[in-house]
Design a protein around this motif. Structure first.
Motif, PDB file in Angstrom:
ATOM      1  N   LEU A 119       0.828  -1.197   0.000  1.00  0.00           N
ATOM      2  CA  LEU A 119       0.000   0.000   0.000  1.00  0.00           C
ATOM      3  C   LEU A 119       0.866   1.252   0.000  1.00  0.00           C
ATOM      4  O   LEU A 119       0.595   2.217  -0.729  1.00  0.00           O
ATOM      5  N   PHE A 120       1.949   1.241   0.798  1.00  0.00           N
ATOM      6  CA  PHE A 120       2.875   2.374   0.822  1.00  0.00           C
ATOM      7  C   PHE A 120       3.559   2.565  -0.526  1.00  0.00           C
ATOM      8  O   PHE A 120       4.033   3.654  -0.846  1.00  0.00           O
ATOM      9  N   ALA A 121       3.642   1.479  -1.313  1.00  0.00           N
ATOM     10  CA  ALA A 121       4.227   1.546  -2.648  1.00  0.00           C
ATOM     11  C   ALA A 121       3.179   1.947  -3.685  1.00  0.00           C
ATOM     12  O   ALA A 121       3.380   1.737  -4.884  1.00  0.00           O
ATOM     13  N   ASP A 122       2.062   2.487  -3.188  1.00  0.00           N
ATOM     14  CA  ASP A 122       0.960   2.906  -4.058  1.00  0.00           C
ATOM     15  C   ASP A 122       0.376   1.715  -4.797  1.00  0.00           C
ATOM     16  O   ASP A 122      -0.081   1.831  -5.931  1.00  0.00           O
ATOM     17  N   GLY A 123       0.402   0.541  -4.120  1.00  0.00           N
ATOM     18  CA  GLY A 123      -0.083  -0.679  -4.743  1.00  0.00           C
ATOM     19  C   GLY A 123      -1.587  -0.822  -4.674  1.00  0.00           C
ATOM     20  O   GLY A 123      -2.264  -0.184  -3.871  1.00  0.00           O
ATOM     21  N   SER A 124      -2.100  -1.729  -5.497  1.00  0.00           N
ATOM     22  CA  SER A 124      -3.542  -1.989  -5.556  1.00  0.00           C
ATOM     23  C   SER A 124      -3.762  -3.391  -6.112  1.00  0.00           C
ATOM     24  O   SER A 124      -2.816  -4.140  -6.374  1.00  0.00           O
ATOM     25  N   ASP A 125      -5.031  -3.727  -6.336  1.00  0.00           N
ATOM     26  CA  ASP A 125      -5.347  -5.039  -6.900  1.00  0.00           C
ATOM     27  C   ASP A 125      -4.973  -5.137  -8.381  1.00  0.00           C
ATOM     28  O   ASP A 125      -5.105  -6.203  -8.983  1.00  0.00           O
ATOM     29  N   GLU A 126      -4.491  -4.063  -8.958  1.00  0.00           N
ATOM     30  CA  GLU A 126      -4.069  -4.081 -10.352  1.00  0.00           C
ATOM     31  C   GLU A 126      -2.576  -4.396 -10.505  1.00  0.00           C
ATOM     32  O   GLU A 126      -2.086  -4.505 -11.620  1.00  0.00           O
ATOM     33  N   ASP A 127      -1.872  -4.528  -9.376  1.00  0.00           N
ATOM     34  CA  ASP A 127      -0.433  -4.789  -9.432  1.00  0.00           C
ATOM     35  C   ASP A 127      -0.126  -6.258  -9.671  1.00  0.00           C
ATOM     36  O   ASP A 127      -0.915  -7.156  -9.333  1.00  0.00           O
ATOM     37  N   VAL A 128       1.056  -6.493 -10.255  1.00  0.00           N
ATOM     38  CA  VAL A 128       1.625  -7.832 -10.391  1.00  0.00           C
ATOM     39  C   VAL A 128       2.842  -7.892  -9.475  1.00  0.00           C
ATOM     40  O   VAL A 128       3.824  -7.168  -9.687  1.00  0.00           O
ATOM     41  N   VAL A 129       2.750  -8.705  -8.425  1.00  0.00           N
ATOM     42  CA  VAL A 129       3.791  -8.785  -7.400  1.00  0.00           C
ATOM     43  C   VAL A 129       4.620 -10.047  -7.622  1.00  0.00           C
ATOM     44  O   VAL A 129       4.097 -11.160  -7.540  1.00  0.00           O
TER      45      VAL A 129
END
Length: 435
Positions: A119-129
């Motif tokens: 979340l701090f990395a401006d992440g969301s459910d659209e990210d590929v981790v």
């Protein structure tokens, strides 16, 4: 994630209320369900039911890594074994591990805590981790994995190794967040360049969440330049949960402790006195809602400080500075804990070498850790015999690899060629600190 976002910006008075209630609950739980704590509290004259303020917490005795080792395997469980759904371990100096056990609730909390870093990395459910930490008993891989799932992101559980494949997957699958040790991220960057790629242009990375070993600001800047992303630090340890105890935000001004799940203290490592915010000392942690393996005042041996003031990002949870070092002599080599005593134990099995040795830690051109053990041979060993020297060096190196899970170069040297000291022997020369 709305509930998490709310707690991250909650007034600190609300956080403190959660912490005090959690400390009381954990201390009583430990006292009533873990024999070690009952004995420890009773011997210190500490009544967990008497906690009324944070000042009362300082009366509780510390728990140390050796206490956890002595309780191996299940002596520190606060719940029946049937409620434990997962077990992780960290390596020990004598081969005895510290055990971290997790209920379903603990795993959920772990995922939510690591997800804060995303979340701090401006992440969301659209990210590929892409999770390139090692999986297994090491907490890195699954901690990041659970965090990605908590964010409802797409997770690639590739684990560490097979670097060229890592890069192809990263490029083809559109990975946006990379989770691995910082040294492995640098290896990925350098390998991509050797493959003829421009990582900053050809990959799709926006952020890297890198922990398990310290790294300098210069190292961070070089990573960001090569991979064209933002590098965020993450802190954690098996004894309290794993990665996600504290996460660095986009401001890169310290790591936010998940204060609704952990209560941090900074102590003078010599006296045990609690230090005020801003002063450097040893980090001590108390878990607030962990079920299977709760800890009260666990001495992490990590040197840091609580940064005064609130972060510009708006998160109300206090920050620790990036880890400054350790109070013991442990080395972290490519994310693996290595103690000189482990090397000593291996050397004792070889009659050809003496007890005098020196460990040199440096980095190669790819910024990967390189460990060289200089070991004195005993008088009578034929150093002039190239074949004998090479054979013994390979045997010692192979044994160390098995014992430590880290490659160590071995260099045999003449008797009495390693400097002696009237005081403490200088066993470790860490050249990484000079770069």
């Amino acid at each position: 994630m709305s509930k998490t976002q709310e707690i991250l910006r909650a007034p600190h008075e609300q956080i403190e209320k959660i912490q005090l209630e959690g400390i009381k609950r954990t201390a009583i739980n430990c006292y009533e369900n873990i024999p070690f704590y009952k004995q420890s509290f009773d011997e210190a004259g500490f009544d967990p039911h008497s906690i009324e303020s944070f000042d009362d917490v300082a009366r509780a005795p510390f728990v140390e890594k050796q206490d956890l080792r002595d309780a191996y395997p299940y002596g520190m469980l606060a719940v029946p074994l049937k409620e434990v759904k997962e077990i992780h371990m960290s390596s020990g100096t004598t081969g005895v591990a510290t055990v971290g056990a997790y209920t379903k609730h603990d795993i959920d909390i772990w995922g939510e805590c690591f997800a804060r870093g995303i979340l701090f990395a401006d992440g969301s459910d659209e990210d590929v981790v892409q999770v390139a930490y090692g999986y297994g008993l090491f907490t890195g891989g699954l901690g990041a994995h659970y965090g990605g799932h908590w964010m409802d992101a797409t997770v690639i559980p590739i684990s560490a190794g097979n670097t060229e494949r890592q890069i192809r997957v990263m490029r083809d699958m559109g990975t946006t967040i990379l989770c691995c040790t910082p040294s492995y991220a640098m290896h990925i960057a350098d390998t991509a360049i050797e493959m003829g790629l421009d990582p900053a242009r050809d990959l799709h990375l926006r952020a890297g969440i890198h922990g398990a070993e310290p790294f300098s600001d210069n190292f961070r800047a070089e990573l960001e330049r090569k991979l064209g992303y933002k590098v965020l630090d993450v802190y954690g340890l098996t004894e309290t949960m794993g990665p996600g105890v504290a996460n660095e935000c986009w401001e890169q001004k310290g790591l936010h402790i998940a204060e609704d799940h952990f209560y941090p203290e900074i102590i003078n490592p010599e006296t045990g006195e609690v230090l005020p915010d801003g002063e450097w000392g040893e980090l001590v942690l108390t878990t607030l809602d962990r079920e299977a393996s709760p800890v009260v005042r666990y001495r992490t041996r990590d040197i840091t400080r609580i940064i005064p003031g609130q972060c510009p990002c708006g998160c109300s949870h206090r920050r620790i500075d990036r880890i400054h070092g350790r109070t013991d002599d442990m080395l972290i080599i490519r994310g693996v804990n290595v103690f000189p005593s482990q090397i000593e134990d291996v050397m004792k099995t070889f009659d050809q070498v003496s007890s005098w040795y020196q460990i040199e830690v440096d980095t190669d051109h790819r910024s990967l850790d390189i460990v060289t053990l200089k070991a004195e041979v005993n008088p009578g060993f034929e150093l002039d015999s190239v074949a004998a020297v090479e054979r013994l060096q390979k045997e010692i190196s192979a044994t160390l690899k098995t014992a430590l899970s880290v490659g160590v170069r071995v260099k045999l040297v003449e008797p009495k060629s390693i400097p002696r000291s009237e005081g403490k022997a200088k066993r470790v020369i860490d050249l990484r600190k000079e770069k």
